[in-house]
Motif scaffolding. Structure first.
Motif, PDB file in Angstrom:
ATOM      1  N   ARG A  99       1.837  -1.533   5.668  1.00  0.00           N
ATOM      2  CA  ARG A  99       2.440  -1.202   4.373  1.00  0.00           C
ATOM      3  C   ARG A  99       2.392  -2.390   3.411  1.00  0.00           C
ATOM      4  O   ARG A  99       2.176  -2.217   2.221  1.00  0.00           O
ATOM      5  CB  ARG A  99       3.890  -0.766   4.578  1.00  0.00           C
ATOM      6  CG  ARG A  99       4.627  -0.549   3.267  1.00  0.00           C
ATOM      7  CD  ARG A  99       5.932   0.189   3.448  1.00  0.00           C
ATOM      8  NE  ARG A  99       6.644   0.240   2.195  1.00  0.00           N
ATOM      9  CZ  ARG A  99       6.341   1.059   1.196  1.00  0.00           C
ATOM     10  NH1 ARG A  99       5.355   1.898   1.313  1.00  0.00           N
ATOM     11  NH2 ARG A  99       7.027   1.029   0.074  1.00  0.00           N
TER      12      ARG A  99
ATOM     13  N   LYS B 221      -1.515   3.394   3.203  1.00  0.00           N
ATOM     14  CA  LYS B 221      -0.962   2.542   4.253  1.00  0.00           C
ATOM     15  C   LYS B 221      -1.437   3.015   5.630  1.00  0.00           C
ATOM     16  O   LYS B 221      -1.537   2.226   6.553  1.00  0.00           O
ATOM     17  CB  LYS B 221       0.559   2.454   4.166  1.00  0.00           C
ATOM     18  CG  LYS B 221       1.324   3.727   4.238  1.00  0.00           C
ATOM     19  CD  LYS B 221       2.802   3.395   4.047  1.00  0.00           C
ATOM     20  CE  LYS B 221       3.639   4.654   4.108  1.00  0.00           C
ATOM     21  NZ  LYS B 221       3.411   5.504   2.905  1.00  0.00           N
ATOM     22  N   GLN B 222      -1.766   4.312   5.744  1.00  0.00           N
ATOM     23  CA  GLN B 222      -2.371   4.773   6.995  1.00  0.00           C
ATOM     24  C   GLN B 222      -3.821   4.294   7.093  1.00  0.00           C
ATOM     25  O   GLN B 222      -4.284   3.904   8.157  1.00  0.00           O
ATOM     26  CB  GLN B 222      -2.315   6.302   7.076  1.00  0.00           C
ATOM     27  CG  GLN B 222      -0.890   6.822   7.194  1.00  0.00           C
ATOM     28  CD  GLN B 222      -0.794   8.334   7.091  1.00  0.00           C
ATOM     29  OE1 GLN B 222      -1.700   8.985   6.584  1.00  0.00           O
ATOM     30  NE2 GLN B 222       0.310   8.875   7.548  1.00  0.00           N
TER      31      GLN B 222
ATOM     32  N   LEU C  57      -2.251   2.015  -5.488  1.00  0.00           N
ATOM     33  CA  LEU C  57      -1.677   3.342  -5.667  1.00  0.00           C
ATOM     34  C   LEU C  57      -2.771   4.405  -5.567  1.00  0.00           C
ATOM     35  O   LEU C  57      -3.612   4.523  -6.458  1.00  0.00           O
ATOM     36  CB  LEU C  57      -1.008   3.422  -7.045  1.00  0.00           C
ATOM     37  CG  LEU C  57      -0.104   2.230  -7.418  1.00  0.00           C
ATOM     38  CD1 LEU C  57       0.351   2.335  -8.867  1.00  0.00           C
ATOM     39  CD2 LEU C  57       1.098   2.155  -6.495  1.00  0.00           C
ATOM     40  N   PRO C  58      -2.769   5.206  -4.518  1.00  0.00           N
ATOM     41  CA  PRO C  58      -3.762   6.285  -4.405  1.00  0.00           C
ATOM     42  C   PRO C  58      -3.380   7.429  -5.351  1.00  0.00           C
ATOM     43  O   PRO C  58      -2.329   7.377  -5.996  1.00  0.00           O
ATOM     44  CB  PRO C  58      -3.635   6.700  -2.941  1.00  0.00           C
ATOM     45  CG  PRO C  58      -2.215   6.413  -2.592  1.00  0.00           C
ATOM     46  CD  PRO C  58      -1.850   5.178  -3.379  1.00  0.00           C
TER      47      PRO C  58
ATOM     48  N   PHE D 123       0.855  -1.194   0.000  1.00  0.00           N
ATOM     49  CA  PHE D 123       0.000   0.000   0.000  1.00  0.00           C
ATOM     50  C   PHE D 123       0.887   1.239   0.000  1.00  0.00           C
ATOM     51  O   PHE D 123       1.804   1.352   0.816  1.00  0.00           O
ATOM     52  CB  PHE D 123      -0.898   0.012   1.240  1.00  0.00           C
ATOM     53  CG  PHE D 123      -1.789  -1.185   1.343  1.00  0.00           C
ATOM     54  CD1 PHE D 123      -3.006  -1.202   0.696  1.00  0.00           C
ATOM     55  CD2 PHE D 123      -1.394  -2.293   2.075  1.00  0.00           C
ATOM     56  CE1 PHE D 123      -3.835  -2.319   0.781  1.00  0.00           C
ATOM     57  CE2 PHE D 123      -2.212  -3.415   2.165  1.00  0.00           C
ATOM     58  CZ  PHE D 123      -3.431  -3.423   1.520  1.00  0.00           C
ATOM     59  N   TYR D 124       0.584   2.154  -0.908  1.00  0.00           N
ATOM     60  CA  TYR D 124       1.411   3.358  -1.042  1.00  0.00           C
ATOM     61  C   TYR D 124       0.690   4.597  -0.523  1.00  0.00           C
ATOM     62  O   TYR D 124      -0.548   4.622  -0.420  1.00  0.00           O
ATOM     63  CB  TYR D 124       1.810   3.561  -2.508  1.00  0.00           C
ATOM     64  CG  TYR D 124       2.946   2.650  -2.908  1.00  0.00           C
ATOM     65  CD1 TYR D 124       4.266   3.077  -2.843  1.00  0.00           C
ATOM     66  CD2 TYR D 124       2.693   1.336  -3.303  1.00  0.00           C
ATOM     67  CE1 TYR D 124       5.305   2.235  -3.165  1.00  0.00           C
ATOM     68  CE2 TYR D 124       3.728   0.480  -3.643  1.00  0.00           C
ATOM     69  CZ  TYR D 124       5.031   0.938  -3.580  1.00  0.00           C
ATOM     70  OH  TYR D 124       6.060   0.103  -3.893  1.00  0.00           O
ATOM     71  N   GLY D 125       1.499   5.648  -0.263  1.00  0.00           N
ATOM     72  CA  GLY D 125       0.966   6.943   0.139  1.00  0.00           C
ATOM     73  C   GLY D 125       0.059   6.819   1.357  1.00  0.00           C
ATOM     74  O   GLY D 125       0.310   6.021   2.268  1.00  0.00           O
ATOM     75  N   GLY D 126      -1.019   7.598   1.347  1.00  0.00           N
ATOM     76  CA  GLY D 126      -1.931   7.613   2.482  1.00  0.00           C
ATOM     77  C   GLY D 126      -2.683   6.305   2.694  1.00  0.00           C
ATOM     78  O   GLY D 126      -3.262   6.081   3.763  1.00  0.00           O
TER      79      GLY D 126
END
Lengths: 82, 147
Positions: free
Chosen positions: A18, A12-13, A76-77, A7-10
């Motif tokens: 991740r 993963k939050q 990818l967001p 998970f990328y960018g926001g």
């Protein structure tokens, strides 16, 4: 069958991790099935799916793309480089 | 790290040497740098992350497109990842072309396309200790019509 998802960018939050290994049923599951599985697991991801792209290796792929055991997938967001 | 995505500070001199071209009469250099504010909020630093294999492929494609679409003779793009301080360059674009019109147009195209297509994310870190991923542009495949 198992694929590895990053998970990328926001994102993963949103999902709290991740990387994750995901078990999928069947011989030839698709990217769409993977995304559905993840969306059920993570409601925060489900809310953002309309703007999330998926890559396998170094290629952007659509929901019909077939997955193979051991594939490295990435969610990818929306991007904000520059 | 790679040819397009780098974790060290960006360096202009090696790219100038790599793109040397006596047939070019114009050289345009674009730097994007970390700004000290966004949406009225003071920014202390910026963290950049990339999907490196895909980002490298996309930046290589954009370089080639500047040659094909604008007749630029040379184009090199590098984007940095990792934690950057205020004022540090996050992206560097070097374009050489026969004349200035093509060089400016190609440089503008390269940064605009990078912002739309490169899988890179920035997370702003604020003076109060908070941080936030910035809203961005959804990625679309070439065979897909943007919705």
């Amino acid at each position: 069958m198992r694929v590895h998802v990053t998970f990328y960018g926001g994102l993963k939050q949103d999902v709290g991790t991740r990387q994750q290994a995901v078990e999928l049923p069947g011989d030839a599951p698709t990217v769409g099935a993977l995304v559905e599985t993840l969306a059920m697991r993570y409601p925060a991801l489900a809310e953002r799916l309309a703007t999330v792209a998926c890559a396998v290796g170094d290629t952007l792929v659509g929901p019909d793309h077939p997955l193979r055991d051991g594939d490295e997938a990435a969610l990818l967001p929306p991007v904000s480089g520059g | 790290m790679g040819r397009w995505i780098v974790s060290e500070p960006l360096a202009l001199e090696p790219l100038l040497q790599e793109t040397e071209d006596p047939t070019s009469g114009a050289l345009v250099v674009f730097y994007g740098t970390v700004r000290d504010h966004n949406d009225g909020r003071p920014v202390q630093s910026m963290a950049y992350e990339a999907h490196v294999p895909l980002a490298e492929k996309v930046l290589a494609e954009i370089e080639q497109e500047t040659l094909a679409k604008f007749g630029a003779r040379r184009c090199r793009i590098q984007h940095r990842i990792g934690h950057l301080a205020l004022g540090e360059p996050s992206v560097l674009i070097v374009v050489r072309a026969g004349h200035r019109d093509a060089a400016y147009a190609a440089s503008r195209y390269a940064i605009d396309e990078l912002k739309q297509r490169a899988p890179i994310w920035k997370e702003e870190h604020y003076a109060d200790g908070g941080s936030r991923y910035l809203d961005g542009v959804p990625l679309t495949r070439k065979d897909e019509t943007p919705s």
